[in-house]
Design an enzyme around this catalytic site. Structure first.
Site, mmCIF file in Angstrom:
data_model
loop_
_atom_site.group_PDB
_atom_site.id
_atom_site.type_symbol
_atom_site.label_atom_id
_atom_site.label_comp_id
_atom_site.label_asym_id
_atom_site.label_seq_id
_atom_site.Cartn_x
_atom_site.Cartn_y
_atom_site.Cartn_z
ATOM 1 N N ILE A 39 0.845 -1.188 0.000
ATOM 2 C CA ILE A 39 0.000 0.000 0.000
ATOM 3 C C ILE A 39 0.882 1.241 0.000
ATOM 4 C CG2 ILE A 39 -1.827 1.247 1.236
ATOM 5 C CD1 ILE A 39 -2.339 -1.507 2.709
ATOM 6 N N CYS A 40 0.610 2.157 -0.923
ATOM 7 C CA CYS A 40 1.340 3.422 -0.983
ATOM 8 C C CYS A 40 0.537 4.469 -0.216
ATOM 9 C CB CYS A 40 1.531 3.844 -2.439
ATOM 10 S SG CYS A 40 2.436 5.389 -2.613
ATOM 11 N N MET A 41 0.985 4.725 1.013
ATOM 12 C CA MET A 41 0.305 5.690 1.874
ATOM 13 C C MET A 41 1.358 6.354 2.748
ATOM 14 S SD MET A 41 -3.362 4.614 3.553
ATOM 15 C CE MET A 41 -2.631 3.961 5.015
#
Length: 154
Positions: free
Chosen positions: A90-92
């Site tokens: 997840i890109c967060m």
């Protein structure tokens, strides 16, 4: 020093787990009975999104220096999303450079729900999906719905 840090991490993880299971929530969580540092979570796809009706499984792995380092959240259920890749990463920003020890698992899960509602195509982990989201929202939604129907109907 390592053992002291490890004990503090375990205490914090246990405290967060107890707090989360003691109230109703938008997601369910579980804990590996053999390892307090490994959790599972299930997130329901938000209404009004292409993920609606889907049940998405995630793994959560805590480092021994938690909460000073973020846990690793990984989607185990495949999902068609510009900020989540085929491996479930997840890109967060709160899972990377914006992480602070004040954050808790519940806040991250709520942020993941928000990411499902409002993807960030300007900072995609999967550029092709980010481009499709920006250039042809109808086709993106259709693909995401098909992916959800195929993979996330538990």
């Amino acid at each position: 020093m390592f053992k002291k840090m490890d004990k503090k991490a375990a205490q914090r993880i246990a405290m967060e787990y107890r707090a989360m299971i003691s109230k109703e929530s938008l997601f369910s969580i579980g804990q590996n009975s053999n390892n307090i540092y490994e959790w599972t979570a299930v997130i329901r796809g938000p209404d009004g999104t292409p993920y609606e009706g889907g049940m998405f499984n995630l793994s959560i792995k805590f480092p021994t220096d938690y909460p000073f380092k973020p846990p690793k959240f990984t989607f185990k259920t495949p999902i068609y999303h510009p900020n989540i890749n085929d491996e479930g990463s997840i890109c967060m920003n709160i899972l990377k450079d914006k992480w602070t020890p004040a954050l808790m698992v519940e806040k991250v899960l709520l942020s993941i729900l928000l990411l499902l509602e409002k993807p960030n195509p300007d900072d995609p982990l999967v550029p092709e999906i980010g481009q499709l989201f920006k250039n042809n929202r109808f086709q993106f939604d259709q693909r995401a719905r098909e992916f959800t129907a195929r993979h996330a109907n538990n």
